[in-house]
Design a protein around this motif. Structure first.
Motif, PDB file in Angstrom:
ATOM      1  N   VAL A 516      59.320  24.020  41.092  1.00  0.00           N
ATOM      2  CA  VAL A 516      59.997  25.212  41.398  1.00  0.00           C
ATOM      3  C   VAL A 516      60.111  25.977  42.921  1.00  0.00           C
ATOM      4  CG1 VAL A 516      60.239  28.004  40.919  1.00  0.00           C
ATOM      5  CG2 VAL A 516      59.379  26.357  38.638  1.00  0.00           C
ATOM      6  N   ASP A 517      61.269  25.712  43.041  1.00  0.00           N
ATOM      7  CA  ASP A 517      61.222  25.765  44.811  1.00  0.00           C
ATOM      8  C   ASP A 517      61.712  26.936  45.229  1.00  0.00           C
ATOM      9  OD1 ASP A 517      60.739  22.953  44.785  1.00  0.00           O
ATOM     10  OD2 ASP A 517      62.530  21.992  44.305  1.00  0.00           O
ATOM     11  N   THR A 518      61.582  27.838  44.406  1.00  0.00           N
ATOM     12  CA  THR A 518      62.520  29.214  44.799  1.00  0.00           C
ATOM     13  C   THR A 518      61.626  29.909  43.881  1.00  0.00           C
ATOM     14  OG1 THR A 518      64.422  28.807  43.219  1.00  0.00           O
ATOM     15  CG2 THR A 518      64.572  28.217  45.785  1.00  0.00           C
ATOM     16  N   TRP A 519      60.949  31.145  44.366  1.00  0.00           N
ATOM     17  CA  TRP A 519      60.380  32.423  43.677  1.00  0.00           C
ATOM     18  C   TRP A 519      62.049  33.630  43.760  1.00  0.00           C
ATOM     19  CZ3 TRP A 519      58.269  31.151  39.404  1.00  0.00           C
ATOM     20  CH2 TRP A 519      58.345  32.275  38.568  1.00  0.00           C
ATOM     21  N   LYS A 520      63.349  33.531  42.894  1.00  0.00           N
ATOM     22  CA  LYS A 520      63.418  35.224  42.576  1.00  0.00           C
ATOM     23  C   LYS A 520      63.840  35.152  41.372  1.00  0.00           C
ATOM     24  CE  LYS A 520      65.678  33.537  46.824  1.00  0.00           C
ATOM     25  NZ  LYS A 520      67.370  32.945  48.015  1.00  0.00           N
ATOM     26  N   LYS A 521      64.796  36.034  40.789  1.00  0.00           N
ATOM     27  CA  LYS A 521      65.187  37.192  40.001  1.00  0.00           C
ATOM     28  C   LYS A 521      65.523  35.874  38.994  1.00  0.00           C
ATOM     29  CE  LYS A 521      69.069  38.933  39.287  1.00  0.00           C
ATOM     30  NZ  LYS A 521      70.458  39.828  39.551  1.00  0.00           N
ATOM     31  N   GLU A 522      66.023  34.600  38.880  1.00  0.00           N
ATOM     32  CA  GLU A 522      66.371  33.965  37.510  1.00  0.00           C
ATOM     33  C   GLU A 522      65.080  32.937  38.278  1.00  0.00           C
ATOM     34  OE1 GLU A 522      67.800  34.539  41.007  1.00  0.00           O
ATOM     35  OE2 GLU A 522      69.261  35.340  40.125  1.00  0.00           O
ATOM     36  N   ASP A 523      64.828  32.583  38.474  1.00  0.00           N
ATOM     37  CA  ASP A 523      63.087  32.322  38.925  1.00  0.00           C
ATOM     38  C   ASP A 523      62.060  31.851  37.524  1.00  0.00           C
ATOM     39  OD1 ASP A 523      64.324  29.383  40.171  1.00  0.00           O
ATOM     40  OD2 ASP A 523      64.139  31.502  41.548  1.00  0.00           O
TER      41      ASP A 523
END
Length: 656
Positions: A516-523
């Motif tokens: 997992v490369d990003t940690w935003k709402k969708e993640d």
């Protein structure tokens, strides 16, 4: 001095007046005390044939009065509860009047609140201290309320509780007058009321119900046997259970379906001992106390899997199941059920409790579900005792897969106190479910928020324009939580730095972050879905239908048509209407709770309209954000209700 047990109606009906002496303190009951009284009345209201409920004692003394005045009594002790009852009756009178129940309102007023044919101070059946008198008279006289004190606060509390349309004023009046029981102690004119008051409120440790029970037992055991029996049966119970002894006796009395309130333990046991042999009963009670000690302290249980299952039961605080589990332990001790079957019963209770906790199902029904469960299972005559438990519990507000997975993704799982304990148990269970051959000890692990609790400017920029909404709605949800031993090192680090540390973790639950490369709402939402699917495997639905996979479509694109909240129904035509009406109702009926919502969700509701993109104005002048998706509104409403300790029974949306 003369003492007698009587109903409240006998105390307040008829021409009389109770005067609070000057040496008494002013009215001091607070919300927790009002809530306890209201809860007791609501529980009696729900019973088909309610028994009398003991609410304490009042001590009075006849006071000298002029011949033409009403009989007067000094209220030496019990003024707090009696004043509260009068305030509640005034609110009940006003509720009846507003609902066009004119005769009921007049009956309450003229028979319970005032002496209708007397004037001046003799008109009132209760005279509080001078400090409280004006506020109390305003309430009794149904005048507009302008002062802010505890008398007024009590009236406003009960006024809000009585507001829902389904509340039956006449039934509540009957409960108050006919089912609330007190011990009335009337002093002789020669007694010194100040000394009596002083002794009643002495700093010495008061007798507990278990003290009274002990004395009652040994009054019925021959004096020559008392010391031997005390050391053989009673003293070991006292030493093992300590301050929980009274609660054990209550749970013991409830094990076959009885509903025994905490204040009624002594009276309930007294009735039984009068009919049975005291020594025989004490021996059985002592044996069950051994089971109860294991429920409280599972380390006393020798069998490892039962010990672990009991520890988990205690983590999720299902002590309402103790009456039922006392019977299970007795059957296990007598080899009526095997250790494996007892273990399966414990896992079923955990499953039941976890699903209800996640779905915010009210807990106040559990003290009715579990005491009756044992006899219901026996009557079921199922294939096994454990399968009978599942058959019964699946009909008792047990959430199905669709609700469980949806709520697990939405709920604020992490919180203060017991919520943090339950959240950690759920995360630990996820970790253990991977069955790593070299299991990492979890005792030293703590809960870590991937998106941190306090956002730096870097995190705000990283999350994007809606960072406040994302933070308020998703911070404490399951998708944003994990376990780690590096909590202090991770702190407010950016996601890439956190990811690097999590990759070094030996916990299986943290391997998710490797790809997992990003940690935003969708993640966060994606991980919530992943863990929700895992939860279905760990706590599978044990009902007849629902274990099969479900196709959940959610609420996006739906149109709500009606809203039930706190016993009231409103027609709505959009999710924005649902949001507005939900907050309006909470603000009206539970204003203190509305303040709490504003503190926890400043991006959704607050006094400054400039903070919001699109607004609606609540009746109290507060502004709410309405530029939200249907899913965000539903999630916010669910979390707001959870934050103010309202359950999913208090809020239901009808969808076309």
């Amino acid at each position: 001095m003369k003492a007698s047990e009587t109903k409240l109606q006998a105390i307040i009906e008829g021409n009389k007046q109770y005067i609070v002496p000057l040496f008494q303190r002013t009215y001091s009951w607070e919300k927790k005390d009002w809530e306890m009284l209201w809860k007791d009345i609501m529980e009696l209201l729900e019973e088909d044939n309610p028994r009398s409920h003991f609410i304490g004692s009042i001590v009075t003394m006849p006071a000298a009065s002029v011949p033409e005045g009403v009989p007067k009594y000094l209220l030496i002790d019990g003024q707090q509860r009696l004043t509260t009852i009068f305030i509640l009756l005034a609110a009940l009178r006003d509720k009846a009047t507003q609902c066009k129940q004119t005769l009921l309102g007049e009956e309450i007023n003229n028979t319970l609140l005032v002496n209708p044919y007397k004037s001046g101070l003799d008109h009132y059946k209760l005279q509080p201290t001078q400090v409280d008198r004006a506020s109390f008279h305003n309430i009794i006289d149904d005048n507009s309320i302008s002062s802010v004190d505890k008398i007024t606060g009590a009236y406003q509390f009960f006024e809000r509780k009585l507001k829902p349309e389904h509340i039956d004023a006449e039934k509540i009046k009957d409960i108050i007058t006919g089912k609330l029981s007190i011990v009335s102690i009337v002093l002789d004119p020669d007694d010194n009321p100040y000394l009596v008051f002083e002794s009643l409120n002495a700093k010495g440790r008061p007798l507990t119900q278990s003290d009274l029970i002990r004395n009652y037992f040994f009054m019925r055991i021959h004096v020559s046997e008392q010391e031997k029996i005390y050391h053989q049966y009673w003293k070991p119970m006292e030493e093992a259970l300590g301050e929980t002894l009274t609660e054990f006796i209550r749970h013991y009395l409830m094990r076959n379906g009885a509903n025994v309130k905490q204040s009624d333990v002594y009276f309930s046991l007294k009735e039984i001992i009068n009919r049975e042999d005291a020594l025989t009963y004490l021996k059985v009670l002592s044996r069950y106390a051994g089971y109860y000690e294991k429920l409280l302290n599972p380390m006393k249980e020798e069998k490892l899997n039962l010990r672990k299952a009991l520890q988990r039961i205690n983590c999720i605080e299902v002590n309402t199941a103790y009456p039922f589990l006392l019977n299970c332990y007795e059957d296990y001790f007598n080899q009526v059920i095997s250790a494996d079957e007892f273990y399966e019963v414990l896992k079923t209770i955990e499953n039941f409790a976890i699903r209800r906790f996640v779905c915010n199902v009210p807990t106040n029904t559990l003290n009715k579900i579990f005491p009756a469960l044992y006899n219901q299972v026996l009557a079921k005559k199922a294939e096994s005792f454990a399968s009978g438990v599942k058959d019964i519990l699946q009909t008792k507000g047990y959430p199905k897969d669709v609700e469980f997975t949806a709520r697990l993704q939405d709920v604020k799982l992490y919180g203060s106190g017991d919520r943090a304990v339950k959240a950690k148990l759920i995360l630990e269970t996820f970790e253990e479910s991977y069955q790593h051959k070299e299991q990492v000890p979890l005792d030293d692990c703590s809960i870590e928020h991937i998106m941190p609790q306090t956002l730096t400017e870097g995190w705000q920029s990283y999350l994007g324009e809606d960072w406040e909404l994302t933070h308020e709605l998703l911070l404490h949800t399951i998708g944003n939580l994990t376990l780690t031993k590096y909590n202090s090192e991770l702190s407010n680090l950016d996601y890439n730095s956190k990811k690097q540390l999590l990759q070094e973790s030996h916990l299986e639950i943290n391997k998710f972050f490797q790809d997992v490369d990003t940690w935003k709402k969708e993640d966060i939402k994606k991980r919530s879905e992943h863990l929700a699917e895992l939860a279905l495997q760990i706590w599978p639905y044990f009902g007849e239908a629902g274990s099969e996979p479900t196709n959940q479509t959610g609420i996006t694109g739906t149109t709500p048509t009606g809203l039930w909240i706190l016993g009231q129904y409103f027609t709505v035509s959009s999710w924005r209407d649902v949001l507005e009406q939900t907050l309006n109702t909470i603000a009206e009926l539970e204003p203190e709770k509305m303040d709490l919502i504003m503190q926890q969700f400043p991006r959704f509701v607050g006094p400054d309209k400039n903070k919001f993109r699109a607004i609606r104005t609540l009746k109290n002048g507060t502004f709410i954000e309405v530029n939200l998706s249907a899913k965000s509104i539903e999630r916010f409403c669910f979390q707001a209700l959870q934050a103010v300790e309202l359950s999913n029974d208090d809020w239901k949306v009808e969808i076309a």
